[in-house]
Design an enzyme around this catalytic site. Structure first.
Site, PDB file in Angstrom:
ATOM      1  N   LYS A 206      64.021 -14.752   9.705  1.00 12.79           N
ATOM      2  CA  LYS A 206      64.284 -16.195   9.607  1.00 12.79           C
ATOM      3  C   LYS A 206      65.790 -16.446   9.572  1.00 12.79           C
ATOM      4  CE  LYS A 206      63.600 -20.080   6.503  1.00 12.79           C
ATOM      5  NZ  LYS A 206      62.899 -20.645   5.355  1.00 12.79           N
ATOM      6  N   GLU A 212      68.294  -5.088   5.729  1.00 13.35           N
ATOM      7  CA  GLU A 212      67.360  -4.063   6.205  1.00 13.35           C
ATOM      8  C   GLU A 212      67.029  -4.283   7.678  1.00 13.35           C
ATOM      9  OE1 GLU A 212      67.063  -5.876   3.452  1.00 13.35           O
ATOM     10  OE2 GLU A 212      65.903  -4.857   1.887  1.00 13.35           O
ATOM     11  N   GLY A 267      59.532 -18.021   4.423  1.00 14.46           N
ATOM     12  CA  GLY A 267      59.305 -16.684   4.970  1.00 14.46           C
ATOM     13  C   GLY A 267      57.877 -16.215   4.787  1.00 14.46           C
ATOM     14  N   ARG A 268      57.340 -16.376   3.576  1.00 17.19           N
ATOM     15  CA  ARG A 268      55.992 -15.856   3.309  1.00 17.19           C
ATOM     16  C   ARG A 268      54.890 -16.781   3.830  1.00 17.19           C
ATOM     17  NH1 ARG A 268      59.090 -16.874  -0.924  1.00 17.19           N
ATOM     18  NH2 ARG A 268      58.563 -18.546  -2.372  1.00 17.19           N
ATOM     19  N   GLU A 353      56.069 -13.697  -5.028  1.00 14.35           N
ATOM     20  CA  GLU A 353      57.375 -14.274  -4.691  1.00 14.35           C
ATOM     21  C   GLU A 353      57.331 -15.793  -4.901  1.00 14.35           C
ATOM     22  OE1 GLU A 353      59.365 -14.053  -0.619  1.00 14.35           O
ATOM     23  OE2 GLU A 353      60.375 -12.397  -1.594  1.00 14.35           O
ATOM     24  N   HIS A 384      36.782   4.387  -6.373  1.00 16.06           N
ATOM     25  CA  HIS A 384      37.002   5.790  -6.708  1.00 16.06           C
ATOM     26  C   HIS A 384      38.433   6.050  -7.161  1.00 16.06           C
ATOM     27  CE1 HIS A 384      33.019   6.727  -5.168  1.00 16.06           C
ATOM     28  NE2 HIS A 384      33.286   5.787  -4.277  1.00 16.06           N
ATOM     29  N   LYS A 512      70.222  -7.922  -3.955  1.00 17.21           N
ATOM     30  CA  LYS A 512      70.863  -7.839  -2.628  1.00 17.21           C
ATOM     31  C   LYS A 512      72.383  -7.788  -2.786  1.00 17.21           C
ATOM     32  CE  LYS A 512      67.543 -10.704  -0.066  1.00 17.21           C
ATOM     33  NZ  LYS A 512      67.399 -11.927   0.719  1.00 17.21           N
TER      34      LYS A 512
END
Ligand code: F6P
Length: 550
Positions: A206, A212, A267-268, A353, A384, A512
Site C-alpha cells: 500500500k 521487508e 491494509g488488512r 491489528e 491432536h 520499525k
C-alpha cells in the site's frame, strides 16, 4: 466520554453474569429443548449455530442493548457512508465500496469512488486474462508459469489465505507463490527452482515504503537481471499494487504496470482491491467477482438486519460477553477444511491489528479488556495438538468451528469423518464427561475399582466450554467472501463497543523505527553503547559472533 463499563447495559450484564454464572450449558440444554432453533442465524449463505454458548434470551437482549447504547447502528451507517471512521488517520474505511455490487454511488469528499474502483477492476480483468490465456508473455516470448507475490501483512495474508482457500479453482498453468518474510531464506527458497523468463513478480505494498517488501523486491529484481535479462525486460516481469505511484516508478516499475488503490483501504481490509491480483490470476476474474458478491451479500445483511438478527453483530457480542464478563483471553478459530489452513493466520492480523488497542477513540485509557488473542489451525489436526488444553485446561477458550457441508474433493468417507469430528468436538466441549458417566463407562469396560479411583480425576471432562458452529454449503468464492466479510464486521462491532479505533495500527511503528536504527549498528566496528544493557549486549554479542569486532 462515557466509558463502556459505565453504560447501563454493561452494568446490567455484570449483574446478569453474577446471577447466571453457576448455570452450565448442560443444564441449559436440559432445561430447554429449543435452544438450537432459538440461537441460530443465516445470512448470505452462512449458517451460525450459537446455541452452545452461555447465553439465554435475556443475555442476548442485554448484549443487544449494549450494542445499541454503544451506537453500533450509527457506526455501521457511518462506515458504509464513507465517513471518517478512522479518526487518527482522518480516513474513511471503505472496503465495503470495493465489493459494492449494488450499482449505487459511494461518496467520499463529494466524489463517487465507484468509477475509479470499477476502472481498476476492469484493468485487473484485462491484465489477468492476458496472463491466464498466455497472451502476456515473458521477455523471450514464453508463457508465465509462476507468479510471486512480494508483500507483507495485509499485502500478503489476505491474498495468500484466499488463494489457498480457493486452490480447488486454481489455474492449471500458474503456480502462485508468496514471499513476505525479510529472512532471505523465504525469497531464496521460493525462487530457487523458478525460471526468470516465466516468472511474474507482483510487488504488493500500500505504502511502497515497507522495509521487508522493498528489500525482497530489490533482491528479486537483482535475481531477474542477474539471469541475463535487461532493464527493459522488467516491464514484462514486475507489476505493482500500491497507492504510491511515485515510489513505484522510483523502484523501476512503469506506472502502466501499477494497479492502484486508495488510502481509505486499510491494509488488512485490502484483498478486495488491486491487492487481490494474485487471487484473480489464480481463480480468474469471474470467480473473484463471486468473492466480491459473497462479501457484498454479507455487507447488505450487516447494514440492514436488526441487531438481534445480525450475524456479525451476534458474533461480536458473544466475544464481548466472554472477553469482558467471563474473563476469556483468547479465541480459537477451528476451520474444518484444509483449504482454510491460513484463515486463522489471516484472522489474527484482521482482529489483533484492529482491536489490539489500549485507548478509546478520544485517547483516554481503556478501562476494560479489548481484543482477545486469536489463534487456530485446521481441524482435525488441532485435535491432536492443542485441543487437550481446550478440553481440560484451566482457560475458557471460546471456539468457532467452521465447516462446509460438501467436500470439493470427495474421497471415500473422508468428508463424513471430518464432519463427525467437528460436531463431536463441540459436543464434547459442551457436555464433557462427569465422574458418574466415567465410572459407569470404566466399570462396563471391566476396569478395577482401584483403577477407577486412580483415573477418575484425570479422565473427567468438566465440559461447559462454549463454541459457535459456522456452516456453508461448500467453500466456493461466494462463501469465502461472505465468511471474510462476516469477520471483518464482527471486528468492527467489537471496536464500536470498546470505543476504540479498529482501523489504525500505531503499535507496529516503534519496532520499525528501532529496527532501522539497529540495522546501521550491525556493521559497526566499535561496540554499541547507546541502548539498554540487554540490547547493547545482544547487538555486541551478534557483532562478535559474526566476527565484526573482538
Ligand atoms: O504491519 C503494519 C502494516 O502497516 C500492516 O497494517 C500492513 O498490512 C503491512 O504493514 C504492509 O504494509 P504495506 O502494504 O504498506 O507494505
Amino acid at each position: 466520554m462515557t466509558q463502556p463499563v459505565d453504560l447501563p447495559a454493561w452494568q446490567a450484564l455484570n449483574q446478569h453474569y453474577q446471577s447466571t454464572k453457576h448455570l452450565t450449558l448442560r443444564e441449559m440444554f436440559a432445561g430447554d429443548g429449543t435452544r438450537f432453533e432459538q440461537f441460530q442465524l443465516t445470512a448470505a449463505g452462512v449458517f451460525l449455530d450459537y446455541s452452545k454458548n452461555h447465553v439465554s434470551a435475556e443475555t442476548m437482549s442485554l448484549l443487544t442493548a449494549l450494542a445499541r447504547e454503544s451506537h453500533v447502528p450509527q457506526g455501521i451507517a457511518a462506515m458504509f457512508a464513507g465517513e471518517r471512521v478512522n479518526p487518527t488517520e482522518q480516513r474513511p474505511a471503505l472496503h465495503t465500496a470495493l465489493r459494492n455490487r449494488s450499482g449505487k454511488a459511494v461518496i467520499v469528499d463529494g466524489n463517487d469512488v465507484m468509477p475509479a474502483i470499477n476502472k481498476v477492476l476492469d484493468r485487473l480483468a484485462v491484465f489477468s486474462n492476458k496472463v491466464r490465456n498466455g497472451e502476456w508473455c515473458g521477455y523471450d516470448g514464453s508463457m508465465i508459469t509462476d507468479v510471486v507475490n512480494i508483500g507483507i501483512g495485509g499485502s500478503d495474508l489476505g491474498p495468500l489465505m484466499a488463494s489457498e482457500a480457493l486452490a480447488a479453482f486454481a489455474h492449471e498453468r500458474l503456480n502462485i507463490h508468496f514471499v513476505s518474510n525479510v529472512d532471505g531464506s523465504h525469497l531464496a527458497s521460493t525462487i530457487k527452482n523458478l525460471d526468470p523468463k516465466t516468472t511474474l513478480f507482483i510487488i504488493a505494498s500500500k505504502t511502497f515504503t515497507t522495509q521487508e517488501t522493498l528489500t525482497n523486491a530489490g533482491s528479486a529484481k537483482q535475481w531477474f537481471l542477474d539471469s541475463g535479462a535487461s532493464e527493459v525486460d522488467v516491464a514484462k516481469h514486475f507489476v505493482a499494487l500500491s497507492t504510491n505511484t511515485e515510489r513505484v516508478t522510483a523502484f523501476g516499475i512503469d506506472a502502466e504496470n501499477m494497479f492502484e488503490f486508495w488510502d481509505w483501504v486499510g491494509g488488512r481490509y485490502s484483498l478486495w482491491s488491486a491487492i487481490g491480483l494474485p487471487i484473480i490470476l489464480s481463480i480468474g476474474m469471474e470467480r473473484f467477482e463471486q468473492l466480491l458478491e459473497g462479501a457484498h451479500a454479507m455487507d447488505e445483511h450487516f447494514r440492514t438486519a436488526p441487531l438481534d438478527q445480525n450475524l456479525p453483530v451476534t458474533l461480536a457480542l458473544l466475544t464481548v460477553w466472554y472477553n469482558n464478563f467471563h474473563g476469556a483471553h483468547s479465541h480459537l478459530i477451528a476451520p474444518y477444511d484444509q483449504y482454510l489452513h491460513r484463515f486463522p493466520a489471516y484472522l489474527q492480523q484482521l482482529t489483533m491489528e484492529s482491536n489490539g488497542k489500549s485507548v478509546h477513540l478520544d485517547g483516554s485509557e481503556v478501562s476494560c479488556n479489548t481484543g482477545p488473542i486469536v489463534w487456530g489451525e485446521p481441524g482435525t489436526n488441532g485435535q491432536h495438538a492443542y485441543f487437550q488444553l481446550v478440553h481440560q485446561g484451566t482457560h475458557i477458550i471460546p471456539t468457532d468451528f467452521i465447516l462446509p457441508m460438501e467436500s470439493l474433493n470427495p474421497v471415500g468417507q473422508h468428508h463424513e469423518l471430518l464432519m463427525a469430528n467437528c460436531f463431536a468436538q463441540s459436543e464434547a466441549l459442551m457436555m464433557g464427561k462427569n465422574s458418574e458417566e466415567l465410572t459407569l463407562e470404566m466399570r462396563e469396560a471391566g476396569v478395577t475399582v482401584d483403577e477407577i479411583d486412580r483415573l477418575t480425576g484425570h479422565r473427567t471432562f468438566a465440559g461447559n466450554r462454549p463454541s459457535n458452529t459456522i456452516m456453508v454449503h461448500r467453500l466456493d468464492a461466494h462463501a469465502l467472501g461472505a465468511l471474510i466479510a462476516l469477520y471483518e464486521h464482527k471486528v468492527f462491532v467489537e471496536a464500536a463497543i470498546w470505543n476504540i479505533n479498529p482501523f489504525d495500527q500505531w503499535g507496529v511503528e516503534l519496532g520499525k523505527q528501532l529496527a532501522s536504527a539497529i540495522q546501521k549498528e550491525l556493521s559497526s566496528a566499535k561496540p554499541v553503547t547507546n541502548h539498554d544493557s540487554s540490547t547493547n549486549g545482544l547487538i555486541n554479542r551478534a557483532l562478535k559472533m559474526r566476527n565484526l569486532h573482538a
